[in-house]
Scaffold this motif. Structure first.
Motif, PDB file in Angstrom:
ATOM      1  N   VAL A  83     -16.265   4.124  -7.194  1.00 39.81           N
ATOM      2  CA  VAL A  83     -14.909   4.257  -6.665  1.00 39.81           C
ATOM      3  C   VAL A  83     -14.186   2.916  -6.680  1.00 39.81           C
ATOM      4  CG1 VAL A  83     -15.447   6.235  -5.189  1.00 39.81           C
ATOM      5  CG2 VAL A  83     -15.660   3.934  -4.271  1.00 39.81           C
ATOM      6  N   VAL A  84     -12.875   2.999  -6.734  1.00 41.62           N
ATOM      7  CA  VAL A  84     -12.022   1.842  -6.528  1.00 41.62           C
ATOM      8  C   VAL A  84     -11.300   2.090  -5.197  1.00 41.62           C
ATOM      9  CG1 VAL A  84     -10.134   2.833  -7.888  1.00 41.62           C
ATOM     10  CG2 VAL A  84     -10.176   0.395  -7.471  1.00 41.62           C
ATOM     11  N   VAL A  85     -11.212   1.068  -4.369  1.00 38.92           N
ATOM     12  CA  VAL A  85     -10.584   1.187  -3.058  1.00 38.92           C
ATOM     13  C   VAL A  85      -9.168   0.633  -3.143  1.00 38.92           C
ATOM     14  CG1 VAL A  85     -10.705   0.516  -0.636  1.00 38.92           C
ATOM     15  CG2 VAL A  85     -12.797   0.939  -1.900  1.00 38.92           C
ATOM     16  N   VAL A  86      -8.221   1.403  -2.634  1.00 35.96           N
ATOM     17  CA  VAL A  86      -6.821   0.982  -2.605  1.00 35.96           C
ATOM     18  C   VAL A  86      -6.408   0.895  -1.145  1.00 35.96           C
ATOM     19  CG1 VAL A  86      -4.492   1.487  -3.375  1.00 35.96           C
ATOM     20  CG2 VAL A  86      -6.443   2.234  -4.762  1.00 35.96           C
ATOM     21  N   GLY A  87      -6.049  -0.295  -0.701  1.00 38.07           N
ATOM     22  CA  GLY A  87      -5.624  -0.513   0.669  1.00 38.07           C
ATOM     23  C   GLY A  87      -4.120  -0.694   0.742  1.00 38.07           C
ATOM     24  N   ALA A  88      -3.487   0.016   1.658  1.00 38.41           N
ATOM     25  CA  ALA A  88      -2.038  -0.087   1.849  1.00 38.41           C
ATOM     26  C   ALA A  88      -1.731  -0.005   3.342  1.00 38.41           C
ATOM     27  CB  ALA A  88      -1.321   1.020   1.091  1.00 38.41           C
ATOM     28  N   SER A  89      -0.546  -0.457   3.693  1.00 34.67           N
ATOM     29  CA  SER A  89      -0.128  -0.399   5.090  1.00 34.67           C
ATOM     30  C   SER A  89       1.391  -0.388   5.171  1.00 34.67           C
ATOM     31  CB  SER A  89      -0.673  -1.608   5.854  1.00 34.67           C
ATOM     32  OG  SER A  89      -0.179  -1.611   7.176  1.00 34.67           O
ATOM     33  N   VAL A  90       1.894   0.463   6.031  1.00 33.93           N
ATOM     34  CA  VAL A  90       3.324   0.448   6.327  1.00 33.93           C
ATOM     35  C   VAL A  90       3.570  -0.253   7.663  1.00 33.93           C
ATOM     36  CG1 VAL A  90       3.835   2.504   4.969  1.00 33.93           C
ATOM     37  CG2 VAL A  90       3.234   2.754   7.363  1.00 33.93           C
ATOM     38  N   VAL A  91       2.488  -0.749   8.252  1.00 32.95           N
ATOM     39  CA  VAL A  91       2.539  -1.444   9.545  1.00 32.95           C
ATOM     40  C   VAL A  91       2.662  -2.942   9.298  1.00 32.95           C
ATOM     41  CG1 VAL A  91       1.217  -1.943  11.636  1.00 32.95           C
ATOM     42  CG2 VAL A  91       1.125   0.335  10.622  1.00 32.95           C
ATOM     43  N   ARG A  92       3.568  -3.564  10.027  1.00 37.93           N
ATOM     44  CA  ARG A  92       3.685  -5.024   9.921  1.00 37.93           C
ATOM     45  C   ARG A  92       2.523  -5.698  10.625  1.00 37.93           C
ATOM     46  NH1 ARG A  92       9.547  -6.867  11.610  1.00 37.93           N
ATOM     47  NH2 ARG A  92       8.311  -7.099  13.476  1.00 37.93           N
TER      48      ARG A  92
ATOM     49  N   GLU B 274     -20.668   3.061  -5.082  1.00 36.82           N
ATOM     50  CA  GLU B 274     -20.561   1.809  -5.822  1.00 36.82           C
ATOM     51  C   GLU B 274     -19.072   1.473  -5.908  1.00 36.82           C
ATOM     52  OE1 GLU B 274     -21.224  -0.026 -10.286  1.00 36.82           O
ATOM     53  OE2 GLU B 274     -22.041   1.962  -9.817  1.00 36.82           O
ATOM     54  N   VAL B 275     -18.659   0.412  -5.258  1.00 36.74           N
ATOM     55  CA  VAL B 275     -17.255   0.005  -5.259  1.00 36.74           C
ATOM     56  C   VAL B 275     -17.043  -0.921  -6.455  1.00 36.74           C
ATOM     57  CG1 VAL B 275     -15.435  -1.169  -3.977  1.00 36.74           C
ATOM     58  CG2 VAL B 275     -17.090   0.252  -2.764  1.00 36.74           C
ATOM     59  N   VAL B 276     -16.249  -0.459  -7.431  1.00 39.91           N
ATOM     60  CA  VAL B 276     -16.048  -1.225  -8.663  1.00 39.91           C
ATOM     61  C   VAL B 276     -14.789  -2.079  -8.617  1.00 39.91           C
ATOM     62  CG1 VAL B 276     -17.381   0.349 -10.091  1.00 39.91           C
ATOM     63  CG2 VAL B 276     -14.931   0.736  -9.801  1.00 39.91           C
ATOM     64  N   GLY B 277     -13.968  -1.910  -7.601  1.00 40.10           N
ATOM     65  CA  GLY B 277     -12.766  -2.718  -7.475  1.00 40.10           C
ATOM     66  C   GLY B 277     -12.047  -2.443  -6.175  1.00 40.10           C
ATOM     67  N   VAL B 278     -11.230  -3.413  -5.780  1.00 40.00           N
ATOM     68  CA  VAL B 278     -10.408  -3.292  -4.570  1.00 40.00           C
ATOM     69  C   VAL B 278      -8.992  -3.721  -4.943  1.00 40.00           C
ATOM     70  CG1 VAL B 278     -10.051  -4.098  -2.210  1.00 40.00           C
ATOM     71  CG2 VAL B 278     -12.375  -3.776  -3.064  1.00 40.00           C
ATOM     72  N   GLU B 279      -8.035  -2.881  -4.643  1.00 38.21           N
ATOM     73  CA  GLU B 279      -6.625  -3.158  -4.925  1.00 38.21           C
ATOM     74  C   GLU B 279      -5.839  -3.131  -3.626  1.00 38.21           C
ATOM     75  OE1 GLU B 279      -4.650  -3.482  -7.841  1.00 38.21           O
ATOM     76  OE2 GLU B 279      -6.449  -3.716  -9.058  1.00 38.21           O
ATOM     77  N   LEU B 280      -4.819  -3.961  -3.550  1.00 40.56           N
ATOM     78  CA  LEU B 280      -3.906  -3.973  -2.403  1.00 40.56           C
ATOM     79  C   LEU B 280      -2.531  -3.588  -2.901  1.00 40.56           C
ATOM     80  CD1 LEU B 280      -5.013  -7.380  -0.892  1.00 40.56           C
ATOM     81  CD2 LEU B 280      -5.738  -5.117  -0.178  1.00 40.56           C
ATOM     82  N   THR B 281      -1.867  -2.708  -2.185  1.00 43.97           N
ATOM     83  CA  THR B 281      -0.524  -2.326  -2.580  1.00 43.97           C
ATOM     84  C   THR B 281       0.443  -2.654  -1.450  1.00 43.97           C
ATOM     85  OG1 THR B 281      -0.794  -0.073  -1.769  1.00 43.97           O
ATOM     86  CG2 THR B 281      -1.323  -0.450  -4.066  1.00 43.97           C
ATOM     87  N   PRO B 282       1.480  -3.381  -1.758  1.00 46.56           N
ATOM     88  CA  PRO B 282       2.495  -3.645  -0.731  1.00 46.56           C
ATOM     89  C   PRO B 282       3.359  -2.410  -0.539  1.00 46.56           C
ATOM     90  CG  PRO B 282       3.114  -4.673  -2.797  1.00 46.56           C
ATOM     91  CD  PRO B 282       1.766  -4.042  -3.016  1.00 46.56           C
ATOM     92  N   GLY B 283       3.855  -2.246   0.649  1.00 48.94           N
ATOM     93  CA  GLY B 283       4.774  -1.151   0.906  1.00 48.94           C
ATOM     94  C   GLY B 283       4.094   0.178   1.137  1.00 48.94           C
ATOM     95  N   PRO B 284       4.780   1.250   0.757  1.00 50.50           N
ATOM     96  CA  PRO B 284       4.297   2.596   1.091  1.00 50.50           C
ATOM     97  C   PRO B 284       3.029   2.970   0.328  1.00 50.50           C
ATOM     98  CG  PRO B 284       6.207   2.726  -0.340  1.00 50.50           C
ATOM     99  CD  PRO B 284       6.027   1.280   0.019  1.00 50.50           C
ATOM    100  N   ALA B 285       2.513   4.117   0.694  1.00 48.18           N
ATOM    101  CA  ALA B 285       1.268   4.599   0.099  1.00 48.18           C
ATOM    102  C   ALA B 285       1.443   4.871  -1.386  1.00 48.18           C
ATOM    103  CB  ALA B 285       0.850   5.886   0.797  1.00 48.18           C
TER     104      ALA B 285
END
Length: 174
Positions: free
Chosen positions: A30-39, A74-85
């Motif tokens: 899996v690849v993990v995508v982390g996002a947040s709309v919280v400051r 097995e985590v093959v990558g981690v991505e961060l996304t700014p803003g909404p989901a």
């Protein structure tokens, strides 16, 4: 000596039984995508001032990856996304980019710390989604939880509450 060995084996068995493992047939890479709309919350106390560099999406992604690894993924990558989901299509594209079986999208949508100092409690709302590379949604859900921590660290550092909510959300994934 036997009593110590018996007590150790019982505690080890109890610890292993409490972990939710990845079910057979579920995606393994899996690849993990982390996002947040919280400051980012303002730092609280000495711990928050010293270790207050993380953004909420950083904590969500890092803790999500660690929780998935502990479940056998097995985590093959981690991505961060700014803003909404990210959308389903964006999640599928990331799964293809990393040649993963799925993308696990974790989005922090609410973090209420108003009761952290007096009670050691926070309200955390988190959305989760598992998307295959073909765009099929394998799992989705929204989790609202009230986390309670009694330690000084938990009362001054919001990350421990987010960590607890992420671990609970990951346990519900297939």
């Amino acid at each position: 000596m036997r009593a110590l060995l018996l007590a150790t084996s019982v505690m080890l068995a109890a610890a292993c039984a409490g972990k939710a493992r990845r079910p057979e047939g579920a995606p393994s890479r899996v690849v993990v995508v982390g996002a947040s709309v919280v400051r980012k919350p303002a730092p609280r106390g000495l711990v928050g001032n010293v270790f207050g560099e993380d953004e909420p999406r950083d904590v969500v992604a890092r803790e999500g990856a660690e929780a998935l690894r502990s479940r056998g993924y097995e985590v093959v990558g981690v991505e961060l996304t700014p803003g909404p989901a990210p959308t389903v299509e964006q999640g599928a594209a990331l799964a293809r980019k990393y040649r993963a079986d799925a993308a696990v999208v974790l989005v922090l949508t609410r973090l209420d710390l108003s009761a952290v100092q007096p009670l050691g409690r926070a309200e955390v709302q988190l959305e989760s989604m598992m998307v295959g590379p073909d765009g099929r949604v394998l799992s989705s859900g929204e989790r609202r939880s009230a986390t309670a921590q009694g330690l000084y660290l938990a009362r001054t550092d919001w990350r421990s509450h987010v960590r607890q909510a992420v671990i609970q959300a990951v346990r519900e994934l297939p």
